[in-house]
Design a protein around this motif. Structure first.
Motif, PDB file in Angstrom:
ATOM      1  N   GLY A 118       0.678  -1.153   0.014  1.00  0.00           N
ATOM      2  CA  GLY A 118       0.018  -0.036   0.072  1.00  0.00           C
ATOM      3  C   GLY A 118       0.893   1.395   0.213  1.00  0.00           C
ATOM      4  N   GLN A 119       0.074   2.485   0.142  1.00  0.00           N
ATOM      5  CA  GLN A 119       0.757   3.827   0.072  1.00  0.00           C
ATOM      6  C   GLN A 119       1.119   4.194   1.611  1.00  0.00           C
ATOM      7  OE1 GLN A 119      -0.765   7.446  -1.744  1.00  0.00           O
ATOM      8  NE2 GLN A 119       0.556   6.709  -3.136  1.00  0.00           N
ATOM      9  N   TYR A 120       2.168   4.628   1.896  1.00  0.00           N
ATOM     10  CA  TYR A 120       2.531   5.252   3.128  1.00  0.00           C
ATOM     11  C   TYR A 120       2.942   6.527   3.041  1.00  0.00           C
ATOM     12  CZ  TYR A 120       2.291   0.376   4.694  1.00  0.00           C
ATOM     13  OH  TYR A 120       1.848  -0.835   5.168  1.00  0.00           O
ATOM     14  N   ALA A 121       3.026   7.539   4.029  1.00  0.00           N
ATOM     15  CA  ALA A 121       3.496   8.762   4.103  1.00  0.00           C
ATOM     16  C   ALA A 121       4.456   8.896   5.236  1.00  0.00           C
ATOM     17  CB  ALA A 121       2.449   9.795   4.255  1.00  0.00           C
ATOM     18  N   TRP A 122       5.632   9.595   5.036  1.00  0.00           N
ATOM     19  CA  TRP A 122       6.391   9.882   6.124  1.00  0.00           C
ATOM     20  C   TRP A 122       7.039  11.371   5.977  1.00  0.00           C
ATOM     21  CZ3 TRP A 122      11.685  11.162   5.451  1.00  0.00           C
ATOM     22  CH2 TRP A 122      12.262  11.268   4.193  1.00  0.00           C
ATOM     23  N   ARG A 123       7.570  11.833   7.450  1.00  0.00           N
ATOM     24  CA  ARG A 123       7.945  13.283   7.316  1.00  0.00           C
ATOM     25  C   ARG A 123       9.172  13.295   8.284  1.00  0.00           C
ATOM     26  NH1 ARG A 123       3.383  12.039  10.144  1.00  0.00           N
ATOM     27  NH2 ARG A 123       2.203  12.355   7.999  1.00  0.00           N
ATOM     28  N   PHE A 124       9.700  14.360   8.163  1.00  0.00           N
ATOM     29  CA  PHE A 124      10.816  14.639   9.195  1.00  0.00           C
ATOM     30  C   PHE A 124      10.704  15.906   9.937  1.00  0.00           C
ATOM     31  CE2 PHE A 124      12.404  15.901   5.082  1.00  0.00           C
ATOM     32  CZ  PHE A 124      12.856  17.163   5.508  1.00  0.00           C
ATOM     33  N   LYS A 125      11.429  15.964  11.094  1.00  0.00           N
ATOM     34  CA  LYS A 125      11.330  17.163  11.958  1.00  0.00           C
ATOM     35  C   LYS A 125      12.860  17.249  12.170  1.00  0.00           C
ATOM     36  CE  LYS A 125       8.554  17.423  15.541  1.00  0.00           C
ATOM     37  NZ  LYS A 125       8.024  17.170  16.792  1.00  0.00           N
ATOM     38  N   THR A 126      13.196  18.567  11.963  1.00  0.00           N
ATOM     39  CA  THR A 126      14.616  19.064  12.068  1.00  0.00           C
ATOM     40  C   THR A 126      14.830  19.980  13.127  1.00  0.00           C
ATOM     41  OG1 THR A 126      14.495  21.098  10.533  1.00  0.00           O
ATOM     42  CG2 THR A 126      15.120  19.089   9.645  1.00  0.00           C
ATOM     43  N   VAL A 127      15.733  19.668  14.103  1.00  0.00           N
ATOM     44  CA  VAL A 127      15.994  20.799  15.109  1.00  0.00           C
ATOM     45  C   VAL A 127      17.513  21.302  14.754  1.00  0.00           C
ATOM     46  CG1 VAL A 127      16.246  21.149  17.688  1.00  0.00           C
ATOM     47  CG2 VAL A 127      14.869  19.361  16.609  1.00  0.00           C
ATOM     48  N   ASP A 128      17.680  22.727  14.895  1.00  0.00           N
ATOM     49  CA  ASP A 128      18.798  23.173  14.375  1.00  0.00           C
ATOM     50  C   ASP A 128      19.580  23.535  15.782  1.00  0.00           C
ATOM     51  OD1 ASP A 128      17.606  25.747  15.601  1.00  0.00           O
ATOM     52  OD2 ASP A 128      17.324  26.718  13.526  1.00  0.00           O
ATOM     53  N   SER A 129      20.605  24.384  15.918  1.00  0.00           N
ATOM     54  CA  SER A 129      21.479  24.687  16.812  1.00  0.00           C
ATOM     55  C   SER A 129      20.791  25.903  17.870  1.00  0.00           C
ATOM     56  CB  SER A 129      22.844  25.250  16.723  1.00  0.00           C
ATOM     57  OG  SER A 129      22.554  26.400  15.533  1.00  0.00           O
ATOM     58  N   SER A 130      19.779  26.680  17.528  1.00  0.00           N
ATOM     59  CA  SER A 130      19.177  27.359  18.342  1.00  0.00           C
ATOM     60  C   SER A 130      17.834  26.661  18.952  1.00  0.00           C
ATOM     61  CB  SER A 130      18.728  28.552  17.623  1.00  0.00           C
ATOM     62  OG  SER A 130      17.777  28.354  16.521  1.00  0.00           O
ATOM     63  N   ASN A 131      17.707  25.275  18.592  1.00  0.00           N
ATOM     64  CA  ASN A 131      16.630  24.675  19.207  1.00  0.00           C
ATOM     65  C   ASN A 131      15.212  24.840  18.442  1.00  0.00           C
ATOM     66  OD1 ASN A 131      16.178  22.226  20.859  1.00  0.00           O
ATOM     67  ND2 ASN A 131      15.409  23.460  22.338  1.00  0.00           N
ATOM     68  N   THR A 132      15.210  25.411  17.229  1.00  0.00           N
ATOM     69  CA  THR A 132      14.215  25.674  16.444  1.00  0.00           C
ATOM     70  C   THR A 132      13.814  24.334  15.868  1.00  0.00           C
ATOM     71  OG1 THR A 132      14.874  27.940  16.058  1.00  0.00           O
ATOM     72  CG2 THR A 132      13.025  26.991  14.463  1.00  0.00           C
ATOM     73  N   GLU A 133      12.507  23.989  16.016  1.00  0.00           N
ATOM     74  CA  GLU A 133      11.922  22.775  15.643  1.00  0.00           C
ATOM     75  C   GLU A 133      11.328  23.088  14.133  1.00  0.00           C
ATOM     76  OE1 GLU A 133       9.912  20.179  18.040  1.00  0.00           O
ATOM     77  OE2 GLU A 133      11.457  19.996  19.234  1.00  0.00           O
ATOM     78  N   LEU A 134      11.407  22.436  12.997  1.00  0.00           N
ATOM     79  CA  LEU A 134      10.599  22.438  11.837  1.00  0.00           C
ATOM     80  C   LEU A 134      10.136  21.055  11.367  1.00  0.00           C
ATOM     81  CD1 LEU A 134      12.408  25.308   9.971  1.00  0.00           C
ATOM     82  CD2 LEU A 134      10.440  25.631  11.244  1.00  0.00           C
ATOM     83  N   THR A 135       8.954  20.946  10.794  1.00  0.00           N
ATOM     84  CA  THR A 135       8.692  19.970  10.292  1.00  0.00           C
ATOM     85  C   THR A 135       8.295  19.970   8.632  1.00  0.00           C
ATOM     86  OG1 THR A 135       7.316  19.256  12.374  1.00  0.00           O
ATOM     87  CG2 THR A 135       6.836  18.067  10.365  1.00  0.00           C
ATOM     88  N   SER A 136       8.391  18.748   7.869  1.00  0.00           N
ATOM     89  CA  SER A 136       8.824  18.800   6.706  1.00  0.00           C
ATOM     90  C   SER A 136       7.502  18.441   5.933  1.00  0.00           C
ATOM     91  CB  SER A 136       9.415  17.448   6.082  1.00  0.00           C
ATOM     92  OG  SER A 136       9.063  16.518   6.264  1.00  0.00           O
ATOM     93  N   ASP A 137       6.941  18.803   4.773  1.00  0.00           N
ATOM     94  CA  ASP A 137       5.811  18.307   4.034  1.00  0.00           C
ATOM     95  C   ASP A 137       5.736  16.793   4.103  1.00  0.00           C
ATOM     96  OD1 ASP A 137       4.684  20.930   3.772  1.00  0.00           O
ATOM     97  OD2 ASP A 137       5.894  21.083   1.943  1.00  0.00           O
ATOM     98  N   ASP A 138       4.633  16.116   3.810  1.00  0.00           N
ATOM     99  CA  ASP A 138       4.322  14.731   3.823  1.00  0.00           C
ATOM    100  C   ASP A 138       5.119  14.218   2.585  1.00  0.00           C
ATOM    101  OD1 ASP A 138       3.280  14.730   6.146  1.00  0.00           O
ATOM    102  OD2 ASP A 138       1.150  14.169   5.405  1.00  0.00           O
ATOM    103  N   ILE A 139       5.802  13.097   2.474  1.00  0.00           N
ATOM    104  CA  ILE A 139       6.440  12.575   1.455  1.00  0.00           C
ATOM    105  C   ILE A 139       5.616  10.878   1.288  1.00  0.00           C
ATOM    106  CG2 ILE A 139       8.577  11.725   0.085  1.00  0.00           C
ATOM    107  CD1 ILE A 139       8.908  13.776   3.078  1.00  0.00           C
ATOM    108  N   THR A 140       5.115  10.627   0.170  1.00  0.00           N
ATOM    109  CA  THR A 140       4.380   9.395   0.171  1.00  0.00           C
ATOM    110  C   THR A 140       5.236   8.197  -0.605  1.00  0.00           C
ATOM    111  OG1 THR A 140       3.152   9.993  -1.947  1.00  0.00           O
ATOM    112  CG2 THR A 140       2.172  10.655   0.373  1.00  0.00           C
ATOM    113  N   PHE A 141       5.205   7.168  -0.353  1.00  0.00           N
ATOM    114  CA  PHE A 141       5.792   6.094  -1.002  1.00  0.00           C
ATOM    115  C   PHE A 141       5.107   4.660  -0.925  1.00  0.00           C
ATOM    116  CE2 PHE A 141       7.254   5.380   3.232  1.00  0.00           C
ATOM    117  CZ  PHE A 141       7.244   4.163   3.539  1.00  0.00           C
ATOM    118  N   SER A 142       5.089   3.990  -1.948  1.00  0.00           N
ATOM    119  CA  SER A 142       4.410   2.584  -1.832  1.00  0.00           C
ATOM    120  C   SER A 142       5.103   1.522  -1.390  1.00  0.00           C
ATOM    121  CB  SER A 142       3.815   2.586  -3.343  1.00  0.00           C
ATOM    122  OG  SER A 142       3.020   3.414  -3.628  1.00  0.00           O
TER     123      SER A 142
END
Length: 370
Positions: free
Chosen positions: A151-175
């Motif tokens: 089936g089809q799945y989605a994944w995403r990633f979250k980054t944390v930089d040196s100033s402790n700022t968190e950002l989350t990516s858009d979803d990426i789908t794969f099968s």
């Protein structure tokens, strides 16, 4: 400098370093992506591997200049509200067709940690899992098993930089193309046998159930009798078991557990409901790897194996008897089969939640190995 060469060299430097506990080495070619021409085929690695050390030694100034030249492709500004990566895999639209595959991102050097999250087929999300990386590398990764279910799945990633700022990516789908994976191919071979002899579906459930009443270790005790008529079932799987072990590295214990799920899915009682029976663990050890020697009928010693099971000190006792007395092999629900397999796996030597590199069953769920 071409981006493909830069990405490849950085990737290879990480792969060469990750020889302990990481399944990413040499595996990135298993992700077939139509959208990422930057990832070279495995056979091309040797032609560029010699350049890795030189690439790593380039100055920070050259690195920054290169990154600035690519600014049109990647917004690394502090005002960005979405986590971004220079490169990643699986890419959008990729198809997975191997048993183990890495999920990875290459990020800006200001990033100090990356976490990954996955969406199940039913839409629920996994917990965030920390990505692994080597010191000095800006590539973070995690390893998954493709026996997530087709089936089809989605994944995403979250980054944390040196100033402790968190950002989350858009979803990426794969099968996941499960039929093209080693476990999928074995499941197909088992299904072919069931098609030829329908009653085998119930028999396979019975074998897996009886195996897991103590441990899911690919061994049952036929030395002291065969009240459940398991020997012909074991014999019917012998060629598949041999192929799985010798060619694919899949243990007999895993093959028997998989056979139980295939049998339950193909049982007549499931024809209308089509209830799903996913394999929840892989990496089970055969009993002879846990306890090499068993007791013969005359009290002597024989080698443990498919038809000679050891007596474990931590056997389940009353719980085992209750499960055996209530088993309905021809009408096995996913809940009941999972219960006995979970019981049989619970006493095995599982690695810790964050370590799936050691012996023992590792969970193969939509949340990834854990």
């Amino acid at each position: 400098m071409k981006l493909s060469i830069w990405i490849t060299a950085l990737y290879l430097s990480m792969v060469d370093a990750q020889e302990q506990g990481s399944s990413i080495s040499g595996a990135i070619n298993v992700v077939e992506s139509e959208t990422d021409p930057m990832i070279p085929a495995q056979e091309e690695y040797s032609s560029i591997a010699g350049a890795t050390d030189n690439m790593e030694s380039e100055s920070d100034a050259a690195y920054e200049a290169y990154m600035l030249s690519m600014a049109g492709d990647f917004d690394s500004s502090s005002t960005s509200t979405v986590a971004q990566a220079w490169s990643k895999a699986p890419e959008e639209g990729a198809t997975i067709n191997m048993m183990e595959f890495p999920v990875w991102v290459q990020v800006d050097r200001s990033i100090v940690s990356v976490m990954f999250q996955f969406d199940n087929l039913d839409g629920t999300s996994s917990e965030w899992k920390d990505g692994e990386n080597e010191s000095g590398s800006n590539i973070f990764s995690i390893s998954l098993s493709s026996y997530l279910g087709a089936g089809q799945y989605a994944w995403r990633f979250k980054t944390v930089d040196s100033s402790n700022t968190e950002l989350t990516s858009d979803d990426i789908t794969f099968s996941v193309d499960q039929e093209a994976t080693p476990f999928g191919s074995i499941a197909g071979m088992i299904a072919d046998k069931v098609e030829q002899r329908k009653i085998l579906a119930e028999d396979l459930v019975k074998l897996s159930y009886q195996d897991c009443l103590v441990k899911c270790d690919g061994c049952v005790d036929l030395v002291h009798g065969d009240p459940n008529d398991l020997e012909p079932i074991i014999d019917s799987l012998e060629n598949i078991v041999n192929y799985a072990q010798e060619d694919l590295g899949i243990s007999r214990a895993d093959t028997w557990a998989l056979a139980g799920t295939v049998g339950a899915f193909m049982a007549r009682s499931n024809a209308k409901a089509q209830e799903s029976f996913p394999l929840r663990y892989s990496g089970r050890l055969n009993c002879e790897r846990i306890v090499p020697y068993c007791t013969a009928l005359d009290g002597g010693v024989i080698m443990c194996g498919a038809k000679a099971a050891p007596v474990y000190d931590d056997a389940g006792g009353a719980g085992v008897s209750m499960m055996a007395s209530t088993a309905e092999y021809g009408k096995m629900s996913s809940q009941n089969l999972n219960a006995v397999q979970d019981h049989g796996d619970s006493d095995n030597d599982k690695p810790s939640q964050d370590d799936c590199s050691g012996p023992g069953p590792c969970r193969m769920s939509n949340n990834g190995p854990n």
